[in-house]
Design a protein around this motif. Structure first.
Motif, mmCIF file in Angstrom:
data_model
loop_
_atom_site.group_PDB
_atom_site.id
_atom_site.type_symbol
_atom_site.label_atom_id
_atom_site.label_comp_id
_atom_site.label_asym_id
_atom_site.label_seq_id
_atom_site.Cartn_x
_atom_site.Cartn_y
_atom_site.Cartn_z
ATOM 1 N N ILE A 151 0.839 -1.202 0.000
ATOM 2 C CA ILE A 151 0.000 0.000 0.000
ATOM 3 C C ILE A 151 0.876 1.255 0.000
ATOM 4 O O ILE A 151 0.649 2.183 -0.777
ATOM 5 C CB ILE A 151 -0.956 -0.004 1.214
ATOM 6 C CG1 ILE A 151 -2.043 -1.061 0.996
ATOM 7 C CG2 ILE A 151 -1.583 1.356 1.417
ATOM 8 C CD1 ILE A 151 -2.861 -1.353 2.217
ATOM 9 N N VAL A 152 1.897 1.248 0.841
ATOM 10 C CA VAL A 152 2.790 2.412 0.902
ATOM 11 C C VAL A 152 3.501 2.593 -0.438
ATOM 12 O O VAL A 152 3.605 3.705 -0.961
ATOM 13 C CB VAL A 152 3.810 2.271 2.058
ATOM 14 C CG1 VAL A 152 4.861 3.374 1.985
ATOM 15 C CG2 VAL A 152 3.093 2.307 3.396
ATOM 16 N N ALA A 163 2.406 1.674 -3.359
ATOM 17 C CA ALA A 163 1.412 2.185 -4.310
ATOM 18 C C ALA A 163 1.227 3.689 -4.111
ATOM 19 O O ALA A 163 1.147 4.452 -5.084
ATOM 20 C CB ALA A 163 0.089 1.443 -4.148
ATOM 21 N N CYS A 164 1.177 4.138 -2.857
ATOM 22 C CA CYS A 164 1.012 5.569 -2.572
ATOM 23 C C CYS A 164 2.160 6.372 -3.167
ATOM 24 O O CYS A 164 1.954 7.397 -3.820
ATOM 25 C CB CYS A 164 0.948 5.823 -1.070
ATOM 26 S SG CYS A 164 -0.616 5.351 -0.334
ATOM 27 N N PHE A 165 3.399 5.873 -2.936
ATOM 28 C CA PHE A 165 4.572 6.564 -3.484
ATOM 29 C C PHE A 165 4.515 6.629 -5.008
ATOM 30 O O PHE A 165 4.753 7.665 -5.614
ATOM 31 C CB PHE A 165 5.863 5.860 -3.040
ATOM 32 C CG PHE A 165 6.383 6.369 -1.730
ATOM 33 C CD1 PHE A 165 6.910 7.657 -1.634
ATOM 34 C CD2 PHE A 165 6.341 5.581 -0.586
ATOM 35 C CE1 PHE A 165 7.388 8.141 -0.428
ATOM 36 C CE2 PHE A 165 6.803 6.059 0.633
ATOM 37 C CZ PHE A 165 7.329 7.333 0.704
ATOM 38 N N VAL A 174 1.929 6.358 -7.143
ATOM 39 C CA VAL A 174 0.871 7.221 -7.663
ATOM 40 C C VAL A 174 1.247 8.694 -7.485
ATOM 41 O O VAL A 174 1.082 9.513 -8.390
ATOM 42 C CB VAL A 174 -0.462 6.915 -6.950
ATOM 43 C CG1 VAL A 174 -1.494 7.966 -7.278
ATOM 44 C CG2 VAL A 174 -0.960 5.541 -7.332
ATOM 45 N N THR A 175 1.789 9.017 -6.301
ATOM 46 C CA THR A 175 2.158 10.405 -6.036
ATOM 47 C C THR A 175 3.258 10.859 -6.991
ATOM 48 O O THR A 175 3.188 11.950 -7.556
ATOM 49 C CB THR A 175 2.609 10.561 -4.572
ATOM 50 O OG1 THR A 175 1.634 9.956 -3.748
ATOM 51 C CG2 THR A 175 2.764 12.011 -4.196
ATOM 52 N N THR A 235 1.838 11.452 -10.406
ATOM 53 C CA THR A 235 1.011 12.659 -10.420
ATOM 54 C C THR A 235 1.863 13.917 -10.483
ATOM 55 O O THR A 235 1.491 14.895 -11.128
ATOM 56 C CB THR A 235 0.146 12.698 -9.149
ATOM 57 O OG1 THR A 235 -0.617 11.508 -9.119
ATOM 58 C CG2 THR A 235 -0.771 13.891 -9.132
ATOM 59 N N LEU A 236 3.011 13.866 -9.820
ATOM 60 C CA LEU A 236 3.805 15.082 -9.712
ATOM 61 C C LEU A 236 4.686 15.334 -10.935
ATOM 62 O O LEU A 236 5.267 16.417 -11.061
ATOM 63 C CB LEU A 236 4.663 15.037 -8.449
ATOM 64 C CG LEU A 236 3.845 15.101 -7.147
ATOM 65 C CD1 LEU A 236 4.748 15.146 -5.937
ATOM 66 C CD2 LEU A 236 2.928 16.322 -7.144
ATOM 67 N N ILE A 237 4.794 14.331 -11.845
ATOM 68 C CA ILE A 237 5.687 14.496 -13.005
ATOM 69 C C ILE A 237 5.480 15.828 -13.733
ATOM 70 O O ILE A 237 6.441 16.571 -13.929
ATOM 71 C CB ILE A 237 5.584 13.302 -13.977
ATOM 72 C CG1 ILE A 237 6.265 12.082 -13.355
ATOM 73 C CG2 ILE A 237 6.239 13.613 -15.323
ATOM 74 C CD1 ILE A 237 6.117 10.818 -14.178
ATOM 75 N N PRO A 238 4.225 16.182 -14.115
ATOM 76 C CA PRO A 238 4.083 17.443 -14.864
ATOM 77 C C PRO A 238 4.566 18.663 -14.088
ATOM 78 O O PRO A 238 5.167 19.567 -14.669
ATOM 79 C CB PRO A 238 2.576 17.524 -15.131
ATOM 80 C CG PRO A 238 2.113 16.115 -15.084
ATOM 81 C CD PRO A 238 2.951 15.457 -14.029
ATOM 82 N N VAL A 239 4.326 18.679 -12.761
ATOM 83 C CA VAL A 239 4.742 19.831 -11.977
ATOM 84 C C VAL A 239 6.273 19.887 -11.902
ATOM 85 O O VAL A 239 6.881 20.948 -12.071
ATOM 86 C CB VAL A 239 4.131 19.773 -10.553
ATOM 87 C CG1 VAL A 239 4.557 20.995 -9.756
ATOM 88 C CG2 VAL A 239 2.621 19.686 -10.628
ATOM 89 N N PHE A 272 -1.162 25.160 0.292
ATOM 90 C CA PHE A 272 -0.603 24.340 1.358
ATOM 91 C C PHE A 272 -0.839 24.956 2.724
ATOM 92 O O PHE A 272 -1.079 24.258 3.699
ATOM 93 C CB PHE A 272 0.875 24.074 1.118
ATOM 94 C CG PHE A 272 1.079 22.859 0.275
ATOM 95 C CD1 PHE A 272 1.134 21.594 0.857
ATOM 96 C CD2 PHE A 272 1.155 22.961 -1.098
ATOM 97 C CE1 PHE A 272 1.275 20.470 0.078
ATOM 98 C CE2 PHE A 272 1.298 21.834 -1.878
ATOM 99 C CZ PHE A 272 1.362 20.588 -1.299
#
Lengths: 314, 274
Positions: free
Chosen positions: B10-11, B13-15, B17-18, B21-25, B256
């Motif tokens: 699970i951890v 998977a979290c890493f 996915v995150t 997601t952050l690639i474009p930024v 944030f």
């Protein structure tokens, strides 16, 4: 204090029967209420209610903003029928909505479920995953153009590792819209994820424990406990996403400018072009009213559907 | 599968996915520091082979980016403050005061929630144009400072505040205004802050309205400004993405700092659960 309070509470009672003080007190409260509402109401009437009525009137005019308007009757609405760009804009918007809304919901729900598995430091992951939602659409739209560069852009480079020859995304007839959808899902899933996470955390754990005692499979407990308990949140996210995706504009304007051809021209982009590039205000107003009608019909449909599927506790 | 293995998966998977997601930024920031040649090469690269922090000042030299940012703060801040204050006042009356016509007036407010802003776009533009408001701050801000959604959200929240609190203040001699300012507003800070954050992000992002109403650098916002950037300079990716980074970062920082409110607001509004 208590001594002071007692008479204050009881004094109004004797005066009630002699109906006179009540209306005066009431009108005083009404006056206060109107004073509280007035700042909002003035702005609301001038900038929301008034313009809505005016949109109806303008849709009945031929008007380019510069010369004086002439009466057009329903002509602007009749023009919609034989206008191929309008129909393709409508079709594109429906295509965008039908694909992006279910995808966004699936991604946000999956991530909310993942983060709800008792992960430590959920707040960190949640904040980072919310980041796309907190970026400026126009700014990240430029990044996505860059990611979608044909041949060697990052997206196609990754596809290349798997032996896939990626399309020229944003200039391809078939792939421009999916490329826009992918970017939009990325931009907006964070909002749904937070709403679902809040919903998941509100589900009483006893329900799952009872299910576990009965030997319920994870899939069944998801179907019979999680989904029904989450249905109000799901409904809220679906309704707001549908309304939002019917108004998609920014990313399409920047990334494809409606092209290739009219493949990614959305309704709002067409309204913008008609009103502010062709200065055909009457026709643009007619289009916006049709968009409004669509949103009303779809939202009403969702509310009817909600009665059958959404589960409220009380 | 043991719980230990499951937890690790699970951890992981979290890493994963995150990170995805952050690639474009991350890309936006990395390309912003590349050299002109590297960022415009046919084969784009991920990591800058040499770092060019001077791209920051070059971006500011090419377009009045600082001006655009100030304009955006002014536009988003102005609409947010006006909306929050007027909505809180109206929501209080709708939630707590009796007056003839309350339910039908609230009904009208509610009915406009479903109207897409594009319906009002043209009449608002015409109105602002008639009042000579094109390219002025009142013309930019006022049409977007009064919406029914703020009144609706805050009324929901005010209804949930126990009447006793306010009654106690009233019995102590406070008038409605004092009860509102000293009792209701302090209790409603999370809800008001949520509305303010939503509104601010929405307006910082707003492209359509500034696009039609602002036509000079005096009022042009960052969203519109980035577009001008592309038009006038082709696609000089490093400078464009540097400008994009500069206009996005304030919003990310704000987000944030305030996202606790945002998340709490969603939880408390009863959207998630009951």
């Amino acid at each position: 204090m208590a001594v002071d309070l007692a008479p204050a509470v009881t004094t109004p009672t004797p005066s009630r029967p002699t109906s006179k003080p009540t209306p005066r007190w009431r009108s005083r409260e009404a006056l206060t209420a109107w004073l509280f509402i007035l700042p909002s109401l003035i702005g609301f009437l001038i900038f929301t209610a008034g313009p809505v009525v005016a949109a109806g009137v303008i849709s009945l005019l031929n008007w380019n903003l510069f010369s004086s308007p002439t009466w057009a009757g329903l002509h602007n609405f009749a023009r919609l029928g034989p206008d191929p760009t309008f129909w393709s804009a409508l079709g594109n918007t429906v295509y965008f909505t039908l694909v992006s809304v279910p995808l966004t919901i699936l991604v946000s729900l999956a991530l909310a479920l993942l983060l709800n598995q008792g992960v430590r430091r959920v707040a960190v992951f949640r904040s980072l995953l919310l980041l796309p939602y907190a970026t400026i659409t126009v700014a990240v739209a430029f990044v996505w153009i860059w990611l979608y560069i044909p041949h060697d852009g990052l997206v196609n480079a990754v596809l290349g590792w798997f032996g896939i020859n990626g399309p020229a995304w944003l200039i391809s007839d078939n792939w421009a819209m999916p490329a826009l959808i992918l970017m939009s899902v990325w931009k907006s899933f964070g909002f749904g994820m937070v709403v679902f996470l809040a919903g998941l955390q509100a589900i009483p754990q006893q329900l799952y424990e009872a299910g576990r005692v009965d030997g319920t499979s994870p899939w069944n407990s998801f179907r019979h406990i999680t989904l029904p308990m989450l249905s109000p949140a799901l409904f809220f996210v679906i309704v707001t996403s549908v309304i939002g995706s019917f108004q998609v504009f920014d990313q399409a304007l920047i990334m494809t400018n409606g092209g290739p051809g009219t493949r990614t021209t959305t309704l709002v982009m067409y309204i913008y072009r008609t009103g502010f590039e062709n200065y055909d205000q009457g026709y643009a107003a007619a289009q916006s009213l049709v968009l409004f009608a669509f949103i009303v019909v779809i939202t009403a449909g969702q509310f009817l559907f909600q009665r059958r599927l959404v589960h409220y506790d009380n | 599968m043991t719980t230990e293995v499951k937890r690790k998966l699970i951890v992981f998977a979290c890493f994963l996915v995150t990170a995805l997601t952050l690639i474009p930024v991350v890309m936006m920031i990395l390309v912003a520091f590349q050299s002109d040649a590297e960022s415009m090469a046919a084969k784009p690269s991920f990591w800058p082979s040499s770092w060019h922090p001077e791209n920051l000042t070059r971006a500011f030299d090419l377009v009045p980016l600082g001006r655009y940012l100030l304009n955006t703060i002014w536009f988003a801040g102005g609409t947010t403050i006006l909306e929050t204050v007027t909505a809180a006042l109206a929501a209080y009356a709708f939630a707590r005061l009796n007056f003839p016509g309350r339910s039908w007036l609230f009904g009208i407010y509610l009915a406009t929630l479903m109207i897409p802003s594009q319906v009002t776009l043209i009449p608002q533009f015409v109105l602002v144009a008639k009042l000579h408001g094109i390219d002025t701050w009142p013309g930019m801000i006022l049409p977007h400072a009064f919406t029914a959604i703020g009144v609706f959200l805050l009324r929901q929240f005010f209804l949930g505040i126990p009447r006793d609190y306010e009654e106690a203040a009233r019995l102590d001699g406070a008038n409605r205004w004092q009860a509102f300012v000293r009792v209701i507003v302090p209790l409603a800070v999370p809800a008001i802050a949520t509305l303010a954050v939503f509104k601010f992000i929405g307006q910082w992002n707003n492209l359509l309205w500034p696009l039609v109403i602002s036509n000079s650098d005096a009022t042009r916002t960052a969203s519109v400004g980035l577009q001008v950037f592309q038009d006038t300079n082709g696609t000089q990716w490093n400078l464009l993405l540097m400008a994009a980074t500069v206009t996005t970062i304030p919003l990310i920082v704000l987000f944030f700092l305030t996202q606790r409110w945002f998340v709490r607001g969603i939880t408390m509004s009863g959207l998630g659960g009951r």
